[in-house]
Design an enzyme around this catalytic site. Structure first.
Site, PDB file in Angstrom:
ATOM      1  CB  SER A 151      18.512  68.609  44.743  1.00 41.89           C
ATOM      2  OG  SER A 151      19.518  68.570  45.632  1.00 41.89           O
ATOM      3  CE  LYS A 152      22.954  73.692  41.088  1.00 46.03           C
ATOM      4  NZ  LYS A 152      23.532  75.135  41.222  1.00 46.03           N
ATOM      5  NE  ARG A 153      20.929  71.611  48.289  1.00 43.81           N
ATOM      6  CZ  ARG A 153      20.521  72.399  47.155  1.00 43.81           C
ATOM      7  NH1 ARG A 153      21.557  73.184  46.644  1.00 43.81           N
ATOM      8  NH2 ARG A 153      19.400  72.507  46.658  1.00 43.81           N
ATOM      9  CG  ASP A 154      19.452  64.640  45.919  1.00 44.81           C
ATOM     10  OD1 ASP A 154      19.284  64.612  47.234  1.00 44.81           O
ATOM     11  OD2 ASP A 154      18.734  64.579  45.207  1.00 44.81           O
ATOM     12  CB  ALA A 196      23.819  65.185  42.331  1.00 44.55           C
TER      13      ALA A 196
END
Ligand code: GLU
Length: 441
Positions: A211-214, A217
């Protein structure tokens, strides 16, 4: 026919590592074939289409060193390179399809009537795949234009790839299932489809979707964290591809020489920030000092560190270089060399620079150093060891208080090199301060 590849990101507000890897592979393939790498911004979604979101993409590619031959800021013969500026071209292609009887209206939307055939895609990575599009239940007709007049990705992407004379569409595997529908559009438009190459997805190590938040990323977080662009390029090039001997450290030039689409893995790639971190450390270690300084200086300036001469900076960078894995950590390793106001790491002081015994040992070392006639690492080491023998203690019992006294910290580069660079005057005055600190505690 000369190779033309493209990176066609939608401005979402961040450049995802997956997108950066797509851009890299397109760039590598173009460079390898002395072709052209096109950047096209797919900004038909007006709600997300901000200047800032576009800038994030351009900044990310610039930082990674992926220079495009045609696109925003660069121009070229197939522009404009923002889809939002290509409306007239899409209108023209739409009317061609309409005239040929491929379109129909459906509640204000414009849809493409599928020929309902089996479509074979010969993918450069995934091989030959047959898609059966005969069932409208599972493969509904594509919408090309929404009732509000906005364009759908599938249509404009195909039009642009035709207009921009793209020869190779290299993109993420998430687009593989769209490809037969794109092929139908190419055919209806009387165009020969490009070669397709769908790259394996990048997943988290546990197999989940990134995800974007990893962490890691967003490519935008790498410059500030102190990654070297060449190291990140190296890491990204191994996401789905590897050189034959499985080497992990490989320069971009070598990747360009060795790369080919049919060697791209079909298995999904696992994103591993620890590996990227390790690769970065290797690059920083091997890097020549001129490049290292170029990357390091912005971090030092941001931390307000100044240095008297270039030579002084070079000497310091040389000894801290093996220790620093991310450039954002550099200021804390460098600061003690260029300041009179030393800050002390209190746990290190408590451990090694507290009490009368520590003070007395440091006093003895200080006297030995004061009487030295040559101030080089070898003499400093000899003298410290001799002092330890005289005091009947282990070398470490003198090294630790000395290190904390001269640098304020319990860890750092080689002590003797550090003391040599700091110079006699500064070291003796720091010893005096350290002695007072230990005795007073
Ligand atoms: N704008 C699309 C995306 O970001 C591009 C897909 C393609 O490369 O065709 O996923």
């Amino acid at each position: 026919m000369s190779v033309r590849t493209r990176f066609a990101p939608s401005p979402t507000g961040l450049l995802h590592v997956g997108g950066a890897r797509t851009a890299l592979f397109n760039w590598i393939y173009a460079r390898k074939n002395a072709g052209t790498f096109v950047l096209r911004i797919e900004d038909t979604d007006h709600t997300r289409n901000t200047e800032q979101a576009k800038q994030v993409i351009l900044d990310g590619l610039h930082w990674l060193g992926l220079d495009w031959d045609e696109g925003p800021q660069k121009g070229g013969n197939h522009g404009p390179y923002y889809q939002s500026e290509r409306g007239a071209i899409y209108e023209e292609y739409l009317s061609r399809l309409e005239k040929a009887g491929h379109l129909y209206e459906d509640n204000g939307a414009i849809r493409f009537r599928s020929p309902r055939e089996k479509v074979v895609v010969e993918d450069e990575i995934c091989g030959k795949i047959e898609f059966d599009l005969t069932n409208p239940g599972t493969h509904p007709d594509l919408t090309l234009r929404r009732p509000d007049g906005s364009w759908i990705f599938h249509f404009v992407s195909v039009v642009d790839d035709i207009e921009m004379k793209i020869t190779h569409v290299i993109r993420g595997e998430d687009h593989l299932s769209n490809t037969p529908k794109h092929v139908e559009l190419y055919k209806a438009l009387g165009a020969v489809p490009p070669r397709f190459a769908h790259m394996p997805l990048i997943l988290n190590r546990d197999g989940s979707k990134m995800s974007k938040r990893d962490e890691g990323a967003a490519l935008g977080t790498y410059p500030e964290a102190g990654y070297a662009p060449e190291a990140v390029r190296n890491y990204l090039s191994l996401l789905g591809w590897s050189p034959k001997e499985n080497r992990e450290i490989i320069s971009t030039e070598e990747v360009i020489a060795l790369f080919d689409l049919d060697q791209v893995n079909r298995r999904n790639a696992a994103f591993d920030l620890d590996k990227c971190f390790w690769i970065n450390g290797q690059y920083l270690l091997q890097m020549d000092l001129a490049r290292y300084a170029e990357l390091a200086i912005p971090f030092l300036e941001k931390a307000g560190i100044t240095w008297p001469t270039w030579e002084a900076l070079e000497r310091v960078l040389t000894i801290v270089k093996p220790k620093v894995k991310l450039l954002k950590d550099l200021p804390e390793w460098v600061a003690c060399f260029f300041t009179d106001a030393l800050t002390y790491d209190e746990p290190a002081v408590a451990k090694s620079l507290t009490g009368e015994i520590a003070a007395e040992r440091l006093r003895t070392l200080s006297d030995s150093y004061a009487s030295l006639s040559s101030w080089d690492a070898a003499s400093l080491e000899f003298s410290l060891k001799e002092t330890a023998v005289k005091l009947g203690i282990k070398t470490g019992e003198l090294v630790h208080p000395a290190r904390v006294a001269v640098s304020g910290r319990g860890i750092g580069p080689g002590l003797y090199e550090m003391i040599e660079i700091l110079g006699k005057e500064r070291v003796l005055s720091r010893f005096a301060k350290g002695i007072a600190k230990a005795a007073g505690a």
